[in-house]
Design a protein around this motif. Structure first.
Motif, mmCIF file in Angstrom:
data_model
loop_
_atom_site.group_PDB
_atom_site.id
_atom_site.type_symbol
_atom_site.label_atom_id
_atom_site.label_comp_id
_atom_site.label_asym_id
_atom_site.label_seq_id
_atom_site.Cartn_x
_atom_site.Cartn_y
_atom_site.Cartn_z
ATOM 1 N N ALA A 79 64.033 9.824 51.950
ATOM 2 C CA ALA A 79 65.352 10.407 51.841
ATOM 3 C C ALA A 79 65.891 10.689 52.650
ATOM 4 C CB ALA A 79 65.038 11.689 50.658
ATOM 5 N N ASN A 80 67.052 11.968 52.904
ATOM 6 C CA ASN A 80 68.126 11.648 53.965
ATOM 7 C C ASN A 80 68.231 13.434 54.632
ATOM 8 O OD1 ASN A 80 68.806 9.375 55.728
ATOM 9 N ND2 ASN A 80 69.833 8.531 53.946
ATOM 10 N N ILE A 81 68.561 13.291 55.348
ATOM 11 C CA ILE A 81 69.251 14.991 55.931
ATOM 12 C C ILE A 81 70.137 15.173 54.908
ATOM 13 C CG2 ILE A 81 69.906 16.385 57.074
ATOM 14 C CD1 ILE A 81 66.484 16.520 56.951
ATOM 15 N N VAL A 82 71.230 14.714 54.866
ATOM 16 C CA VAL A 82 72.419 14.454 54.907
ATOM 17 C C VAL A 82 72.780 13.030 53.389
ATOM 18 C CG1 VAL A 82 73.729 15.775 56.590
ATOM 19 C CG2 VAL A 82 74.058 13.314 56.557
ATOM 20 N N LYS A 83 73.453 13.397 53.141
ATOM 21 C CA LYS A 83 73.110 12.115 51.323
ATOM 22 C C LYS A 83 74.897 11.005 51.767
ATOM 23 C CE LYS A 83 69.806 14.058 49.366
ATOM 24 N NZ LYS A 83 68.668 14.111 49.982
ATOM 25 N N CYS A 84 75.970 11.744 52.679
ATOM 26 C CA CYS A 84 76.289 10.935 52.586
ATOM 27 C C CYS A 84 76.972 10.413 54.115
ATOM 28 C CB CYS A 84 78.462 11.831 52.363
ATOM 29 S SG CYS A 84 77.616 11.872 50.556
ATOM 30 N N ARG A 85 77.575 9.665 54.002
ATOM 31 C CA ARG A 85 77.652 8.766 55.738
ATOM 32 C C ARG A 85 78.817 9.293 56.392
ATOM 33 N NH1 ARG A 85 80.445 3.695 57.665
ATOM 34 N NH2 ARG A 85 80.424 2.980 59.928
ATOM 35 N N ARG A 107 78.038 8.441 63.587
ATOM 36 C CA ARG A 107 77.851 10.020 64.123
ATOM 37 C C ARG A 107 76.980 11.111 63.717
ATOM 38 N NH1 ARG A 107 79.760 13.792 61.538
ATOM 39 N NH2 ARG A 107 81.383 14.449 60.744
ATOM 40 N N ASP A 108 75.775 11.847 64.766
ATOM 41 C CA ASP A 108 74.977 12.416 63.742
ATOM 42 C C ASP A 108 75.730 13.437 63.367
ATOM 43 O OD1 ASP A 108 73.359 11.584 65.171
ATOM 44 O OD2 ASP A 108 72.874 12.894 67.108
ATOM 45 N N PRO A 109 74.748 14.008 62.174
ATOM 46 C CA PRO A 109 75.087 14.995 60.704
ATOM 47 C C PRO A 109 75.781 16.353 61.530
ATOM 48 C CG PRO A 109 73.334 14.434 60.218
ATOM 49 C CD PRO A 109 73.833 13.578 61.050
ATOM 50 N N LEU A 110 76.835 16.635 61.008
ATOM 51 C CA LEU A 110 77.379 18.276 62.362
ATOM 52 C C LEU A 110 76.549 19.370 61.055
ATOM 53 C CD1 LEU A 110 81.204 17.840 61.683
ATOM 54 C CD2 LEU A 110 79.574 17.544 63.551
#
Length: 188
Positions: free
Chosen positions: A80-86, A91-94
């Motif tokens: 899985a990922n920390i954020v689910k949308c690109r 860039r790094d997720p805010l």
């Protein structure tokens, strides 16, 4: 209690942050929903956004290779990922985007109940292990939190840019294989 199917359906409808406006697909997660091992990346890239599955681009191919070298594959772990949308331009997720997505990951975590969590890259390690975690200095080290073992290692995309770190990353995967043998009851 929410089921995997209900959680995924709700996540696919998420509008909790601006990333939902530019996504092609929600990248919920993939793998064995009874796995002892959870891999967490920072967020989907272009190929992941297009296909709706984590780690399917060049970094994913490298992750698959590293898994195979320790006799694992996607059918034996959950990814899985920390954020689910690109995030735009990868860039790094805010911080606000990560925070908006954390309830989804927390529920995945609760349903999965992993014994070992492998954080792929700085963003995931600093979010899941400790805000000042240094992948370059602390990679491959297991840290126990609430009875769960966490390990940070190099993100496969970073290894593609800096191949000199591949031997160290492979060493981390060997340590993971050994730790799996110590703490996991499922046959791997």
């Amino acid at each position: 209690m929410v089921t995997w199917e209900e959680l995924e359906a709700r996540c696919r409808q998420c509008q909790n942050c601006p990333l939902s406006e530019t996504r092609t697909n929600v990248v919920f997660g993939v793998g064995n929903r009874q796995a002892d091992i959870l891999f967490i990346g920072e967020g989907p890239g272009e190929q992941e956004d297009l296909q709706g599955e984590p780690f399917v681009g060049p970094a994913g191919k490298l992750l698959d290779l590293m898994l195979s070298l320790i006799d694992l594959d996607r059918s034996k772990v959950y990814i899985a990922n920390i954020v689910k949308c690109r995030p735009p331009q990868n860039r790094d997720p805010l911080p606000a985007e990560s925070e908006a997505c954390m309830p989804w990951l927390r529920e995945q975590f609760r349903l999965l109940r992993p014994k070992i969590v492998v954080c792929l890259g700085r963003i995931a390690a600093q979010r899941m292990i400790r805000p000042d975690f240094s992948v370059t200095k602390e990679h491959g080290t297991f840290i126990e939190k609430n009875g769960i073992l966490f390990m940070g290692t190099f993100h496969p995309a970073a290894l593609l840019r800096q191949p000199q770190n591949k031997p160290e990353a492979f060493g981390d995967f060997v340590a993971l294989r050994d730790k799996i043998g110590e703490v996991c009851v499922h046959t791997y």
